[in-house]
Motif scaffolding. Structure first.
Motif, mmCIF file in Angstrom:
data_model
loop_
_atom_site.group_PDB
_atom_site.id
_atom_site.type_symbol
_atom_site.label_atom_id
_atom_site.label_comp_id
_atom_site.label_asym_id
_atom_site.label_seq_id
_atom_site.Cartn_x
_atom_site.Cartn_y
_atom_site.Cartn_z
ATOM 1 N N ARG A 95 0.830 -1.203 0.000
ATOM 2 C CA ARG A 95 0.000 0.000 0.000
ATOM 3 C C ARG A 95 0.867 1.255 0.000
ATOM 4 N NH1 ARG A 95 -4.273 0.773 -1.413
ATOM 5 N NH2 ARG A 95 -5.412 1.686 0.322
ATOM 6 N N ASP A 96 1.915 1.242 0.815
ATOM 7 C CA ASP A 96 2.804 2.407 0.884
ATOM 8 C C ASP A 96 3.548 2.624 -0.425
ATOM 9 O OD1 ASP A 96 2.028 2.937 3.447
ATOM 10 O OD2 ASP A 96 3.881 2.285 4.408
ATOM 11 N N HIS A 97 4.051 1.545 -1.007
ATOM 12 C CA HIS A 97 4.771 1.677 -2.283
ATOM 13 C C HIS A 97 3.837 2.218 -3.364
ATOM 14 C CE1 HIS A 97 7.986 -0.285 -0.310
ATOM 15 N NE2 HIS A 97 7.550 -1.522 -0.447
ATOM 16 N N ALA A 98 2.605 1.731 -3.374
ATOM 17 C CA ALA A 98 1.652 2.182 -4.386
ATOM 18 C C ALA A 98 1.302 3.657 -4.197
ATOM 19 C CB ALA A 98 0.382 1.332 -4.325
ATOM 20 N N ALA A 99 1.241 4.102 -2.945
ATOM 21 C CA ALA A 99 0.912 5.498 -2.683
ATOM 22 C C ALA A 99 2.078 6.414 -3.024
ATOM 23 C CB ALA A 99 0.527 5.666 -1.208
ATOM 24 N N ALA A 100 3.286 6.002 -2.662
ATOM 25 C CA ALA A 100 4.452 6.859 -2.858
ATOM 26 C C ALA A 100 5.000 6.786 -4.282
ATOM 27 C CB ALA A 100 5.547 6.483 -1.860
ATOM 28 N N HIS A 101 4.932 5.604 -4.901
ATOM 29 C CA HIS A 101 5.533 5.407 -6.228
ATOM 30 C C HIS A 101 4.593 4.585 -7.109
ATOM 31 C CE1 HIS A 101 9.169 6.938 -4.390
ATOM 32 N NE2 HIS A 101 9.102 5.993 -3.478
ATOM 33 N N PRO A 102 3.475 5.134 -7.523
ATOM 34 C CA PRO A 102 2.482 4.347 -8.264
ATOM 35 C C PRO A 102 3.005 3.776 -9.570
ATOM 36 C CG PRO A 102 1.978 6.697 -8.351
ATOM 37 C CD PRO A 102 3.041 6.524 -7.330
ATOM 38 N N ASP A 103 3.974 4.444 -10.220
ATOM 39 C CA ASP A 103 4.450 3.951 -11.514
ATOM 40 C C ASP A 103 5.769 3.201 -11.403
ATOM 41 O OD1 ASP A 103 6.026 6.137 -10.946
ATOM 42 O OD2 ASP A 103 6.017 6.929 -12.985
ATOM 43 N N ARG A 104 6.098 2.755 -10.199
ATOM 44 C CA ARG A 104 7.288 1.916 -10.039
ATOM 45 C C ARG A 104 6.933 0.483 -10.414
ATOM 46 N NH1 ARG A 104 10.242 1.888 -4.333
ATOM 47 N NH2 ARG A 104 11.119 3.815 -5.209
ATOM 48 N N PRO A 105 7.756 -0.195 -11.220
ATOM 49 C CA PRO A 105 7.442 -1.577 -11.611
ATOM 50 C C PRO A 105 7.507 -2.518 -10.424
ATOM 51 C CG PRO A 105 9.641 -0.992 -12.347
ATOM 52 C CD PRO A 105 9.023 0.267 -11.842
ATOM 53 N N ALA A 106 6.520 -3.373 -10.314
ATOM 54 C CA ALA A 106 6.464 -4.353 -9.231
ATOM 55 C C ALA A 106 6.754 -5.753 -9.746
ATOM 56 C CB ALA A 106 5.093 -4.308 -8.556
ATOM 57 N N LEU A 107 6.002 -6.192 -10.728
ATOM 58 C CA LEU A 107 6.114 -7.555 -11.253
ATOM 59 C C LEU A 107 6.059 -7.540 -12.776
ATOM 60 C CD1 LEU A 107 3.629 -9.393 -8.882
ATOM 61 C CD2 LEU A 107 6.066 -9.898 -9.037
ATOM 62 N N SER A 108 6.895 -8.374 -13.368
ATOM 63 C CA SER A 108 6.847 -8.590 -14.817
ATOM 64 C C SER A 108 6.781 -10.088 -15.062
ATOM 65 C CB SER A 108 8.078 -8.000 -15.512
ATOM 66 O OG SER A 108 8.145 -6.601 -15.339
ATOM 67 N N PHE A 109 5.899 -10.504 -15.934
ATOM 68 C CA PHE A 109 5.759 -11.926 -16.280
ATOM 69 C C PHE A 109 6.025 -12.097 -17.766
ATOM 70 C CE2 PHE A 109 3.042 -15.399 -17.895
ATOM 71 C CZ PHE A 109 3.674 -16.457 -17.246
ATOM 72 N N THR A 110 6.928 -13.013 -18.095
ATOM 73 C CA THR A 110 7.249 -13.307 -19.492
ATOM 74 C C THR A 110 6.594 -14.619 -19.897
ATOM 75 O OG1 THR A 110 9.363 -12.135 -19.314
ATOM 76 C CG2 THR A 110 9.084 -13.615 -21.187
ATOM 77 N N ASP A 111 5.716 -14.540 -20.866
ATOM 78 C CA ASP A 111 4.949 -15.688 -21.359
ATOM 79 C C ASP A 111 5.620 -16.209 -22.626
ATOM 80 O OD1 ASP A 111 3.119 -17.517 -22.214
ATOM 81 O OD2 ASP A 111 1.445 -16.120 -22.389
ATOM 82 N N PHE A 112 6.047 -17.476 -22.590
ATOM 83 C CA PHE A 112 6.730 -18.091 -23.733
ATOM 84 C C PHE A 112 5.812 -19.022 -24.522
ATOM 85 C CE2 PHE A 112 10.227 -17.003 -20.867
ATOM 86 C CZ PHE A 112 11.135 -16.432 -21.741
ATOM 87 N N ASN A 113 4.520 -18.941 -24.296
ATOM 88 C CA ASN A 113 3.603 -19.878 -24.944
ATOM 89 C C ASN A 113 3.424 -19.625 -26.435
ATOM 90 O OD1 ASN A 113 2.989 -21.506 -22.758
ATOM 91 N ND2 ASN A 113 1.351 -20.157 -22.032
ATOM 92 N N HIS A 114 3.552 -18.374 -26.875
ATOM 93 C CA HIS A 114 3.203 -18.060 -28.261
ATOM 94 C C HIS A 114 4.347 -17.433 -29.050
ATOM 95 C CE1 HIS A 114 -0.866 -19.010 -27.056
ATOM 96 N NE2 HIS A 114 -0.808 -18.093 -26.100
ATOM 97 N N VAL A 115 5.275 -16.791 -28.373
ATOM 98 C CA VAL A 115 6.401 -16.141 -29.035
ATOM 99 C C VAL A 115 7.692 -16.745 -28.489
ATOM 100 C CG1 VAL A 115 7.581 -13.938 -29.438
ATOM 101 C CG2 VAL A 115 5.079 -14.017 -29.323
ATOM 102 N N ARG A 116 8.615 -17.062 -29.382
ATOM 103 C CA ARG A 116 9.830 -17.765 -28.984
ATOM 104 C C ARG A 116 10.577 -17.042 -27.868
ATOM 105 N NH1 ARG A 116 13.556 -21.482 -30.760
ATOM 106 N NH2 ARG A 116 15.744 -20.996 -30.359
ATOM 107 N N ASP A 117 10.738 -15.739 -27.985
ATOM 108 C CA ASP A 117 11.463 -14.979 -26.977
ATOM 109 C C ASP A 117 10.547 -14.416 -25.897
ATOM 110 O OD1 ASP A 117 14.031 -15.355 -27.995
ATOM 111 O OD2 ASP A 117 13.738 -13.764 -29.481
ATOM 112 N N GLY A 118 9.275 -14.746 -25.962
ATOM 113 C CA GLY A 118 8.367 -14.374 -24.897
ATOM 114 C C GLY A 118 7.751 -12.993 -25.053
ATOM 115 N N ILE A 119 6.609 -12.816 -24.402
ATOM 116 C CA ILE A 119 5.939 -11.522 -24.307
ATOM 117 C C ILE A 119 5.876 -11.153 -22.830
ATOM 118 C CG2 ILE A 119 3.803 -10.240 -24.653
ATOM 119 C CD1 ILE A 119 3.248 -11.963 -27.079
ATOM 120 N N THR A 120 6.411 -10.007 -22.491
ATOM 121 C CA THR A 120 6.505 -9.580 -21.096
ATOM 122 C C THR A 120 5.410 -8.581 -20.756
ATOM 123 O OG1 THR A 120 8.885 -9.967 -20.989
ATOM 124 C CG2 THR A 120 7.971 -8.416 -19.392
ATOM 125 N N THR A 121 4.692 -8.851 -19.681
ATOM 126 C CA THR A 121 3.659 -7.963 -19.163
ATOM 127 C C THR A 121 4.093 -7.470 -17.783
ATOM 128 O OG1 THR A 121 1.963 -9.237 -20.313
ATOM 129 C CG2 THR A 121 1.221 -7.737 -18.576
#
Length: 674
Positions: A95-121
């Motif tokens: 909650r504090d991180h979201a309030a102080a730094h809303p646009d700070r990256p928290a989690l990224s997931f790379t999906d390798f199901n459809h693209v060889r090098d993956g798609i990162t969200t």
């Protein structure tokens, strides 16, 4: 929508957007991080708009940050100010991180199901908080704080939203996994029966599989299934923080079941907060970027990929375990591409990287950024550390990054850790003395930077152990498991642990909780309670060394033989034995205990007609007898996949023994033998 990046080599991110205020404030460090993500949410992003619906720009229910963040004027990096303060809960921290730094990256997931090098969200902290509040609000429509909710989501961002949503709601999360069509799901059904969740959290794509494959059903199906990816983010506005404190159970962490049936460990919010503080100090986690593939339902995967980095406001990249096993180079390439500094992998994963990552896949990989490569296997194998160091030294990896540690679910995750940057410590002890419970050191060594030096095979009378580090903000002692008396230095005994990270006990097992979590030393004047780990080990120069599991001991003619030691011997006895796929255990015949060894084999290492099968069996029996002074009563060579393993690559010895006694193994038949 969350930011997405198609993987296409080194030109992944494309043109960069203008620097955000956070980037300008952090200077070069944040510019590098912005390059990693490539895309920031714009000011009009719907999730940021929903996030900013609280008074004075704070999300509804949020508290003002305790203290404004500080930054090092020289490096521009955030300065950790929590080390000397009371540990903060995961929910309060996010909650504090979201309030102080809303646009700070928290989690990224790379999906390798459809693209060889993956798609990162990527989800920023604002979006993560919003998703968690939305899940929590929906949870509280269907159950009450204190209920249990099982998580059967596939690995990914929705899994984390489900887990955090439970904690936001005061509902006890039960991190599990979806059923699989290519293997039996009896273990999952048993865990669900034991946990008796009021609700099952999953995704819309996984729900049909759950209802089709699982024989288990919740008490009030189908109303008890909730697809977290279909929850409207606007539901977050209905969330109200529940009443929780340090003693409130946050989640049930089921043990791996390597020595017994899995048990649900009750981890409190206080346990989790203290463990994060211990990990922060032990590994120097101030501005690390983690790259994780370990499953979230496993205690190490949950800690390294979710609870620890999110509490500390860090950024973690993640992928599925299957994507890693299918192509281990994917993990290495993510570390290189995103300049990951922290990662975790047990022995089998290190060996898999060496065996399967090809030079073509590794072209351009640079692992010099990796500062901590955590290994919490039991035991950590020197051979695996050396092989990995030697194979990836040309790609910038140095053995000093290997950070052997020890922990267990009953202590939340961490007990001891090797000081960062010091590399593995190896200790040779006399094998015969060890069978008598004595430690007779012969010599110490280390893994060289490139993994080449010290690669010699230990002599037959020597057992080589890797240090698991020093206590991390807690006390440990070595105890005679039968008398409960503390043992002097130089003796092998059971490892007992005492600290704020020791959990509340086992779900539904009051008597077993008293035995394991409320143990007392023989001369316990202060009335202190200790956690009995069941692991055998000793302290040497302040570092913990593990010898094996107490209940797995094979006692023959008054000598204690550790299965892990015998298994390591068998692995090196012949080229056709699969590393990490050997199990040794004892069977009581009534008058004595007998050694049983089962090993998976690679038939390609034998002659084409299998004519050297007898030679293989003789070689294994001979080396076991020479090194351990014990005869294998029965030695079975089986095909790949028959030995039951945990999710972290450890043999499930109790299950292996049961299968042996029930005659379930299909033994490889060699030419000329019936």
């Amino acid at each position: 929508m969350p930011s997405q990046e198609p993987g296409s080599g080194d030109d992944l991110v494309g043109p960069l957007p203008p620097a955000s205020p956070l980037c300008r404030r952090l200077g070069r460090h944040a510019e590098a991080e912005r390059h990693i993500i490539g895309v920031r949410h714009g000011a009009g992003h719907p999730y940021l708009a929903a996030f900013q619906n609280g008074r004075d720009g704070l999300p509804q229910g949020a508290r003002e940050p305790r203290r404004p963040p500080a930054f090092d004027e020289l490096t521009g990096r955030p300065v950790n100010r929590r080390a000397d303060t009371r540990p903060v809960s995961l929910v309060a921290a996010v909650r504090d991180h979201a309030a102080a730094h809303p646009d700070r990256p928290a989690l990224s997931f790379t999906d390798f199901n459809h693209v060889r090098d993956g798609i990162t969200t990527t989800w920023m902290y604002a979006e993560l908080d919003l998703r968690a509040r939305a899940v929590a609000a929906e949870l509280l429509r269907r159950c009450v704080p204190g209920d249990r909710a099982a998580i059967l989501c596939p690995q990914g961002l929705d899994y984390v939203a489900a887990f955090l949503g439970c904690l936001y709601a005061g509902v006890r999360a039960v991190p599990l996994y979806p059923p699989e069509s290519f293997r039996g799901n009896s273990r999952l059904e048993a865990l669900l029966t034991d946990a008796a969740p009021a609700l099952v959290l999953t995704t819309s794509s996984t729900l049909p599989t759950i209802t089709r494959l699982l024989a288990w059903e919740p008490a009030a199906a189908p109303d008890r299934f909730l697809a977290v990816d279909e929850i409207d983010p606007a539901s977050a506005a209905r969330w109200e923080p529940p009443e929780v404190d340090d003693d409130t159970v946050a989640y049930l962490q089921y043990t791996s079941g390597s020595t017994s049936n899995p048990r649900g460990v009750m981890v409190t919010h206080g346990n989790l907060a203290h463990t994060v503080a211990q990990c922060e100090r032990a590994y120097g986690l101030t501005s690390h970027l983690g790259v994780n593939w370990l499953p979230f339902f496993h205690d190490m995967g949950l800690a390294s990929g979710v609870t620890v980095p999110l509490t500390l406001g860090l950024h973690t990249m993640t992928m599925t375990p299957f994507a890693f096993v299918q192509r281990p180079a994917r993990w290495l390439r993510l570390i290189s591409r995103y300049r990951g500094t922290f990662a975790a992998a047990p022995n089998f994963a290190l060996d898999l990287c060496v065996d399967r990552a090809t030079p073509d896949e590794l072209e351009g990989v640079d692992l010099s950024c990796l500062a901590v490569l955590l290994n919490g296997a039991e035991p950590v194998r020197a051979a695996s550390l050396r092989r990995f160091s030697h194979a990836f030294a040309p790609y910038g990896f140095t053995a000093a990054a290997h950070t052997a540690s020890y922990g267990l679910a009953e202590a939340t995750i961490l007990v001891t850790a090797t000081p960062v940057g010091t590399g593995p410590r190896l200790l040779d002890i006399d094998r015969t003395a060890a069978t008598e419970g004595r430690v007779a050191p012969i010599g110490e060594s280390a893994v060289s930077a490139d993994g080449r030096a010290g690669d010699e095979q230990a002599p037959p009378h020597v057992r080589r152990l890797v240090a698991c580090g020093v206590p991390a903000g807690q006390r440990i002692t070595i105890v005679d498991p039968d008398s409960r008396a503390e043992l002097p230095p130089g003796r092998i005994g059971e490892v007992w642990v005492r600290g704020p990270n020791v959990t509340a006990g086992y779900h539904g097992l009051a008597e077993r909780t008293r035995e394991v979590f409320q143990a007392r030393l023989l001369d316990n004047v202060a009335g202190e309670h200790w956690l009995r780990t069941g692991d055998l080990g000793f302290l040497h120069d302040g570092h913990l060394y593990l010898a094996g599991r107490h209940k797995d001991l094979i006692v023959v003619n008054g000598r204690n033989h550790h299965p892990a030691d015998i298994e390591a011997t068998v692995e090196t006895a012949h080229a056709c034995v699969r590393a990490g796929h050997v199990v040794a255990f004892g069977v009581d015949t009534g008058d004595t205990e007998r050694l049983i060894v089962i090993a998976e084999m690679d038939p390609r290492a034998l002659n084409g007609d299998g004519s050297d099968g007898d030679g293989l069996l003789r070689a294994i029996r001979r080396v076991v007898a020479d090194r351990h002074g014990i005869e294998a009563h029965d030695l079975l060579m089986v095909c790949r996949g028959q030995i039951p393993m945990t999710s972290s690559g450890k043999p499930r010895r109790a299950d292996a023994r049961r299968r042996y006694l029930d005659g379930e193994y299909k033994v490889v038949t060699f030419a000329g033998r019936s």
